[in-house]
Design a protein around this motif. Structure first.
Motif, PDB file in Angstrom:
ATOM      1  N   ILE A  95       7.770   7.967 -11.591  1.00  0.00           N
ATOM      2  CA  ILE A  95       7.434   8.569 -10.304  1.00  0.00           C
ATOM      3  C   ILE A  95       6.436   7.679  -9.577  1.00  0.00           C
ATOM      4  O   ILE A  95       5.497   7.144 -10.180  1.00  0.00           O
ATOM      5  CB  ILE A  95       6.813   9.971 -10.518  1.00  0.00           C
ATOM      6  CG1 ILE A  95       7.872  10.912 -11.082  1.00  0.00           C
ATOM      7  CG2 ILE A  95       6.261  10.520  -9.206  1.00  0.00           C
ATOM      8  CD1 ILE A  95       7.322  12.242 -11.514  1.00  0.00           C
ATOM      9  N   ILE A  96       6.649   7.510  -8.271  1.00  0.00           N
ATOM     10  CA  ILE A  96       5.740   6.659  -7.494  1.00  0.00           C
ATOM     11  C   ILE A  96       4.741   7.530  -6.734  1.00  0.00           C
ATOM     12  O   ILE A  96       5.115   8.498  -6.075  1.00  0.00           O
ATOM     13  CB  ILE A  96       6.531   5.783  -6.502  1.00  0.00           C
ATOM     14  CG1 ILE A  96       7.368   4.764  -7.274  1.00  0.00           C
ATOM     15  CG2 ILE A  96       5.585   5.075  -5.527  1.00  0.00           C
ATOM     16  CD1 ILE A  96       8.270   3.933  -6.429  1.00  0.00           C
ATOM     17  N   ASN A  97       3.489   7.183  -6.864  1.00  0.00           N
ATOM     18  CA  ASN A  97       2.447   7.856  -6.090  1.00  0.00           C
ATOM     19  C   ASN A  97       2.405   7.197  -4.709  1.00  0.00           C
ATOM     20  O   ASN A  97       1.993   6.058  -4.558  1.00  0.00           O
ATOM     21  CB  ASN A  97       1.101   7.690  -6.812  1.00  0.00           C
ATOM     22  CG  ASN A  97      -0.025   8.374  -6.066  1.00  0.00           C
ATOM     23  OD1 ASN A  97       0.043   8.596  -4.867  1.00  0.00           O
ATOM     24  ND2 ASN A  97      -1.061   8.723  -6.801  1.00  0.00           N
ATOM     25  N   GLU A  98       2.842   7.925  -3.702  1.00  0.00           N
ATOM     26  CA  GLU A  98       2.991   7.331  -2.366  1.00  0.00           C
ATOM     27  C   GLU A  98       1.673   6.867  -1.774  1.00  0.00           C
ATOM     28  O   GLU A  98       1.637   5.932  -0.975  1.00  0.00           O
ATOM     29  CB  GLU A  98       3.642   8.340  -1.417  1.00  0.00           C
ATOM     30  CG  GLU A  98       5.127   8.429  -1.622  1.00  0.00           C
ATOM     31  CD  GLU A  98       5.809   9.131  -0.469  1.00  0.00           C
ATOM     32  OE1 GLU A  98       5.184   9.265   0.599  1.00  0.00           O
ATOM     33  OE2 GLU A  98       6.944   9.549  -0.646  1.00  0.00           O
ATOM     34  N   ALA A 108       5.730   3.136   4.842  1.00  0.00           N
ATOM     35  CA  ALA A 108       6.792   2.295   4.285  1.00  0.00           C
ATOM     36  C   ALA A 108       6.545   2.078   2.796  1.00  0.00           C
ATOM     37  O   ALA A 108       6.097   1.023   2.363  1.00  0.00           O
ATOM     38  CB  ALA A 108       6.839   0.955   5.014  1.00  0.00           C
ATOM     39  N   THR A 109       6.815   3.097   2.009  1.00  0.00           N
ATOM     40  CA  THR A 109       6.583   3.008   0.568  1.00  0.00           C
ATOM     41  C   THR A 109       7.921   3.019  -0.173  1.00  0.00           C
ATOM     42  O   THR A 109       8.971   3.137   0.446  1.00  0.00           O
ATOM     43  CB  THR A 109       5.757   4.218   0.092  1.00  0.00           C
ATOM     44  OG1 THR A 109       6.428   5.403   0.518  1.00  0.00           O
ATOM     45  CG2 THR A 109       4.370   4.193   0.679  1.00  0.00           C
ATOM     46  N   CYS A 116       1.139   3.408  -3.288  1.00  0.00           N
ATOM     47  CA  CYS A 116       2.185   2.409  -3.062  1.00  0.00           C
ATOM     48  C   CYS A 116       1.944   1.668  -1.755  1.00  0.00           C
ATOM     49  O   CYS A 116       1.630   2.274  -0.738  1.00  0.00           O
ATOM     50  CB  CYS A 116       3.537   3.095  -3.037  1.00  0.00           C
ATOM     51  SG  CYS A 116       4.879   1.972  -2.623  1.00  0.00           S
ATOM     52  N   LYS A 117       2.055   0.319  -1.816  1.00  0.00           N
ATOM     53  CA  LYS A 117       1.879  -0.476  -0.602  1.00  0.00           C
ATOM     54  C   LYS A 117       3.225  -0.959  -0.081  1.00  0.00           C
ATOM     55  O   LYS A 117       3.289  -1.752   0.852  1.00  0.00           O
ATOM     56  CB  LYS A 117       0.995  -1.690  -0.894  1.00  0.00           C
ATOM     57  CG  LYS A 117      -0.351  -1.365  -1.469  1.00  0.00           C
ATOM     58  CD  LYS A 117      -1.273  -0.761  -0.458  1.00  0.00           C
ATOM     59  CE  LYS A 117      -2.005  -1.832   0.318  1.00  0.00           C
ATOM     60  NZ  LYS A 117      -2.933  -1.246   1.297  1.00  0.00           N
ATOM     61  N   GLY A 118       4.322  -0.522  -0.716  1.00  0.00           N
ATOM     62  CA  GLY A 118       5.640  -0.928  -0.244  1.00  0.00           C
ATOM     63  C   GLY A 118       5.941  -2.392  -0.458  1.00  0.00           C
ATOM     64  O   GLY A 118       6.681  -2.993   0.301  1.00  0.00           O
ATOM     65  N   CYS A 119       5.388  -2.994  -1.514  1.00  0.00           N
ATOM     66  CA  CYS A 119       5.588  -4.429  -1.721  1.00  0.00           C
ATOM     67  C   CYS A 119       7.004  -4.760  -2.179  1.00  0.00           C
ATOM     68  O   CYS A 119       7.476  -5.864  -1.962  1.00  0.00           O
ATOM     69  CB  CYS A 119       4.575  -4.974  -2.732  1.00  0.00           C
ATOM     70  SG  CYS A 119       4.873  -4.438  -4.429  1.00  0.00           S
ATOM     71  N   GLY A 120       7.673  -3.793  -2.835  1.00  0.00           N
ATOM     72  CA  GLY A 120       9.077  -4.005  -3.191  1.00  0.00           C
ATOM     73  C   GLY A 120       9.310  -4.596  -4.567  1.00  0.00           C
ATOM     74  O   GLY A 120      10.455  -4.804  -4.956  1.00  0.00           O
ATOM     75  N   THR A 121       8.252  -4.874  -5.318  1.00  0.00           N
ATOM     76  CA  THR A 121       8.422  -5.472  -6.644  1.00  0.00           C
ATOM     77  C   THR A 121       9.302  -4.591  -7.533  1.00  0.00           C
ATOM     78  O   THR A 121      10.242  -5.060  -8.175  1.00  0.00           O
ATOM     79  CB  THR A 121       7.040  -5.653  -7.319  1.00  0.00           C
ATOM     80  OG1 THR A 121       6.200  -6.355  -6.422  1.00  0.00           O
ATOM     81  CG2 THR A 121       7.152  -6.419  -8.614  1.00  0.00           C
TER      82      THR A 121
END
Lengths: 291, 672
Positions: free
Chosen positions: B630-633, B596-597, B636-641
């Motif tokens: 670009i997001i490094n999956e 969930a990233t 990423c902890k999927g925090c949503g910020t």
């Protein structure tokens, strides 16, 4: 700078020396003090412990009247300063008490919304006018005079906000700005006994003795105070302390406003310096009159 | 095609059923769109409960699952596994929390039932929009970085090294050993700290699996669990580690005079660092500029203190260079950067002690015989500048000593927390004083907290050693004599709350039991490693009870006093806990990463870079060529910020996208 002036009962009675010196220096410092109309006694700290609500109510009456002027209230007395501030603090913190005070004020056709800032004269002189200004206005320097600043226990406790409760330095810096030497001693925030002098004289005399001893041992020529009651205990009762404890204290106890007045070159008589119980010592007189 | 959702309502014994009307909730759920099956059971998390879900899936009745029970923190994983086992993607499962957020917190049963319905409706609506996601698997690098080489870091490093795994151990000071190396004895057993610590220090220094870097600090951390990249800055010590054999010629003769500052608040006189040689008159330089922090330092290589070294300050001297037969002195040495790749990080950053100078009533720094606990430890240390003797500033032996507890701890003006070690070290001090001098000892305490194994017994022993205990917080320490017998003494003014009186107790020396606080630099280190800091300044663990050494960032562990104040036994226990957690990861060789990233739509991204600095996990970088972020999956902890901040609406939080959240809101509001 214009302030609402709350003198308090002592200043107009036992401490009229304080009153006279304030009246003398204010114009020179550009300090405009407009006395609060129809003010009443703040109740002092004693009343607070006997009838709390009543004490808050009569104290709040002063604040309610002062609120119309939209200015800071300044008082030269530590007890007034503490009680008025405490009223403000409780008024803000405790809604039930606020409601009761509100009812009491309403009965007298008054209301208070809690927006008055209460300050001590020392704070106003040192922080609003400032040390540099005072030094620049000075016509004399108190060179060679060793002054022990005595803050007393009320002005800094628990957290007045304008100085460190354990180690206040506002007056220290003022003394240095006047050209005098500030004596560092440990009891500068210890209690003088206050109104215990009337009820438990032995205890109060002992506290005064300790204070005078510490100041003397550290070489003070005189003590500078900021509170009418502190001044009275240390000055008027110094003879009694000497008799009780077989001491030979001869330490004049002055108001800080008197020291400022001397440096401003004002006549010593206008500053009430002739009316102290412990008379000015010869070397002190020389410093005051000369330079 | 319509989804077929199974809804399972848990009673949780009476935890939920005692407040929420289950029958009503079940019949409500049956009426919801797309719901194919509704069941309730006493404990859904139990084996029979799980079997109910499994059966419905395998029989083809449902293809999505909603469980209404406790918080997802408790059992989301349990039910996701059930789904996976039965052939439904784990991300097609949704949970309605009708316990922590409903039955436990409301008093009114009818209202709780209504709220439970709304929460279930929300989960069901959300469930229809859920999409299957694939978990990623990454390999674990078997090398571990341990930051800090006090007893915590030493223990963790040795555990891992003994298991045959490589460790990079980084220590900020010139020697490993930390605070424990400064102690004389340890409570409650009174065994000598050096005797139990130094063998382990030597072991660390010689271990083939441990790469030791002292006088070094972590400068940069990037990457993610399994493959972190780390940069370490090794400060110039001006002595070549390879050439020096620690003979001591240099510090014996060094004319420079260092001001000891091992701890920022320590008396400028006491030190346990190596001292100069005694001259004919028996005098010696107590703190030469070239020195080892203490005799048993590991590595046994000195450092030069630039601030006091005559060569660095005045441009001439070079005496140590002339004396060194092995030519190990290198004045032109510069800081070096080392780079490593590691799979996990253990933070063992330790502590610093509270600086009591701010509590002016105790006159620390003004009255010379008011000392901190750490100074007193160094005074007791046999290798220290007083040769282990308890002495006053003028060299006399004290006849009475006051020990004041809780300095800076349990105090709303400073630290609210209890530092947990002070009561016990205060008792230890009292014992040492009785052992070494004939002084009267007064303990001024608030409560005595002797909670550990053998601690209460130690306190009991002290009661028999003629030590005085006065319950009360000390108001002031003064050298102003008032009564007979107070001349030349420090007077401790205290309210004795057992007697109910203010007392003045004259003593010769006062020891301030300063509390423990987070070490300097911890916030910067925490940011580098993506670990959060609590309001007390210490690092925050994943779970206060069940995850005491893990953190919210996978692969980063915290041990010892940087997590909260603790004594040596607890510190060592945590260190071993973290090393076994690391070993278990290494043994698995790979790790699953949360799917969930967040994801950036390159078409929509305007390249504004607002998200880049907001990411608390440093997972977003900017692609200079394509001009998009670009997001490094893996990070990423999927925090949503970033999702909330993106002005172009270009970032999507997988498993929490807009459609899913709006559906959930619709569900909540459907009954209103």
């Amino acid at each position: 700078m214009k302030y609402t002036y709350y003198p308090g009962c002592s200043v107009n009675a036992t401490a009229n020396i304080y009153r006279d010196s304030i009246t003398a220096i204010a114009p020179a410092l550009g300090l405009e003090l407009e006395e609060l109309e129809d003010w009443n006694c703040c109740g002092a700290t004693a009343y607070m412990s006997v009838k709390e609500l009543m004490s808050f109510a009569i104290s709040a009456r002063n604040l309610a009247i002062a609120e119309n002027h939209h200015r800071d209230v300044v008082t030269p007395c530590s007890a007034c300063y503490t009680v008025l501030n405490k009223t403000n603090h409780y008024f803000a913190e405790y809604p039930e008490l606020r409601a009761k005070i509100g009812q009491a004020l309403e009965a007298g056709g008054l209301s208070y919304s809690g927006n008055v800032r209460v300050r001590h004269l020392l704070d106003v002189i040192c922080n609003d006018i400032g040390y540099e200004k005072i030094a620049s206005l000075a016509k004399k320097r108190l060179t060679g005079l060793k002054v022990a600043p005595y803050y007393g226990c009320q002005i800094v406790r628990p957290d007045s906000g304008f100085d460190d409760p354990d180690e206040p330095t506002t007056m220290n810096r003022l003394i240095e700005a006047l050209g005098a030497e500030c004596v560092d001693y440990r009891m500068k925030t210890a209690c003088c006994g206050a109104s215990l002098m009337g009820t438990q004289e032995d205890l109060a005399l002992r506290l005064c003795k300790n204070l005078l001893l510490d100041a003397e041992q550290n070489g003070a020529h005189c003590i500078a105070t900021i509170c009418p009651l502190c001044q009275m205990n240390l000055d008027v009762y110094q003879g009694k302390v000497n008799a009780r404890y077989k001491m030979k204290f001869d330490i004049p106890v002055l108001y800080f406003t008197q020291l400022i007045g001397v440096t401003l070159g004002l006549p010593l008589r206008d500053l009430g310096l002739g009316r102290l119980a412990v008379k000015l010592t010869k070397p002190m007189k020389q410093i005051f009159e000369g330079a | 095609m319509a989804e077929r959702i199974g809804v399972y309502v848990c009673h949780c014994g009476t935890n939920i059923a005692g407040k929420v009307n289950i029958d009503e909730v079940v019949s409500f759920a049956k009426g919801l769109e797309d719901v194919a099956v509704v069941r309730d059971y006493k404990f859904m998390c139990s084996d029979p409960g799980q079997a109910m879900i499994e059966k419905d899936i395998t029989e083809g009745k449902i293809d999505r699952v909603v469980v209404a029970s406790c918080s997802p923190l408790m059992h989301e994983n349990t039910f996701r596994k059930v789904c996976e086992r039965s052939g439904v993607n784990a991300y097609l499962f949704a949970m309605a929390n009708i316990r922590e957020q409903c039955s436990w917190v409301h008093l009114d049963g009818a209202a709780s039932t209504e709220k439970a319905k709304a929460l279930i409706a929300a989960a069901v609506r959300r469930s229809t929009w859920l999409e299957p996601l694939e978990k990623r698997v990454v390999p674990i690098n078997p090398r571990t970085l341990v930051i800090g080489a006090g007893i915590a870091g030493i223990q963790a490093a040795l555990d891992l090294a003994e298991a045959g795994k490589e460790v990079v151990l980084v220590e900020r000071e010139a020697s490993i050993g930390g605070h424990m190396a400064k102690f004389d004895k340890t409570f409650p057993t009174l065994d000598c700290a050096a005797c139990i610590l130094t063998p382990r220090m030597v072991q660390v220094g010689q271990h083939k699996n441990i790469k030791l870097l002292t006088y070094a600090e972590v400068a940069e951390v990037s990457g993610y669990v399994g493959s972190f990249k780390v940069k370490v800055r090794e400060k110039a010590r001006y002595v070549d580690r390879e050439l020096c054999n620690g003979c001591g010629m240099c510090w014996d003769k060094c004319p420079g005079r260092r001001i000891p500052k091992e701890e920022q608040n320590v008396h400028k006189k006491l030190s346990i660092g190596t001292r100069g040689e005694k001259n004919k008159r028996g005098e010696q330089n107590p703190a030469p500029s070239i020195y080892m922090p203490f005799m048993q330092a590991v590595p046994a290589v000195p450092v030069i203190d630039r601030d006091s070294c005559r060569y660095f300050q005045e441009g001439k001297c070079r005496l140590c260079e002339k004396l060194c037969e092995r030519k190990a002195i290198k004045y032109d040495m510069e800081d070096r950067i080392h780079e490593f790749e590691v799979g996990s990080i253990i933070i063992a950053a330790g502590l610093q002690t509270f600086d009591p100078a701010v509590m002016k009533r105790y006159r620390y720094g003004i009255l010379p015989n008011v000392v901190t606990a750490l100074e007193f430890e160094m005074m007791n240390c046999a290798a220290g500048s007083t040769d282990g003797k308890i002495v006053l500033a003028d060299g006399r032996t004290p006849k009475s000593i006051g020990i004041i507890h809780c300095i800076g701890s349990r105090d709303k003006d400073y630290h609210e927390y209890c530092s947990r070690v002070c009561c016990m070290y205060a008792l230890k001090f009292a014992h040492l004083i009785k052992e070494k001098t004939e002084a009267e000892v007064y303990n001024f305490y608030i409560d005595l907290r002797c909670f550990g194994k053998g601690y209460e017994e130690f306190y009991d022993r002290l009661l028999g050693e003629d030590v005085r205990f006065i319950r009360g917080k000390v108001g002031e320490i003064t050298d102003m004599p008032i009564h007979e017998g107070e001349q030349g003494k420090l007077v401790v003014r205290v309210e004795d709350t057992l007697v109910g009186a203010i007392r003045r107790i004259p003593v010769d020396m006062v020891i301030l039991c300063t509390g423990l606080e987070a070490p300097r630099g911890l916030p910067e280190l925490a940011k580098m490693c993506s670990v959060s800091i609590g309001k007390d300044g210490f690092l925050i663990e994943k779970h206060p009870k069940l995850g005491p050494v893990s953190t919210a960032t996978d692969g980063v562990f915290i041990v010892g006093a940087c997590q909260s104040p603790k004594d040596i036994p607890d510190t060592v226990a945590q260190a071993s806990a973290a090393s076994s957690a690391v070993l278990s990861m290494i043994m698995r060789e790979k790790i699953e990463i949360e799917a969930a990233t967040a994801e950036i739509d390159g078409e929509k991204c305007s390249g504004c870079r607002i998200c880049n600095n907001l990411c608390p996990y440093l997972a977003i970088r900017f692609d200079e060529e394509k001009k998009v972020s670009i997001i490094n999956e893996a990070l990423c902890k999927g925090c949503g910020t970033c999702v909330a901040a993106c002005p172009s609406n270009a970032i999507k939080a997988k498993h929490f996208d807009n459609r899913q959240i709006f559906a959930e809101i619709e569900g909540i509001l459907s009954s209103v």
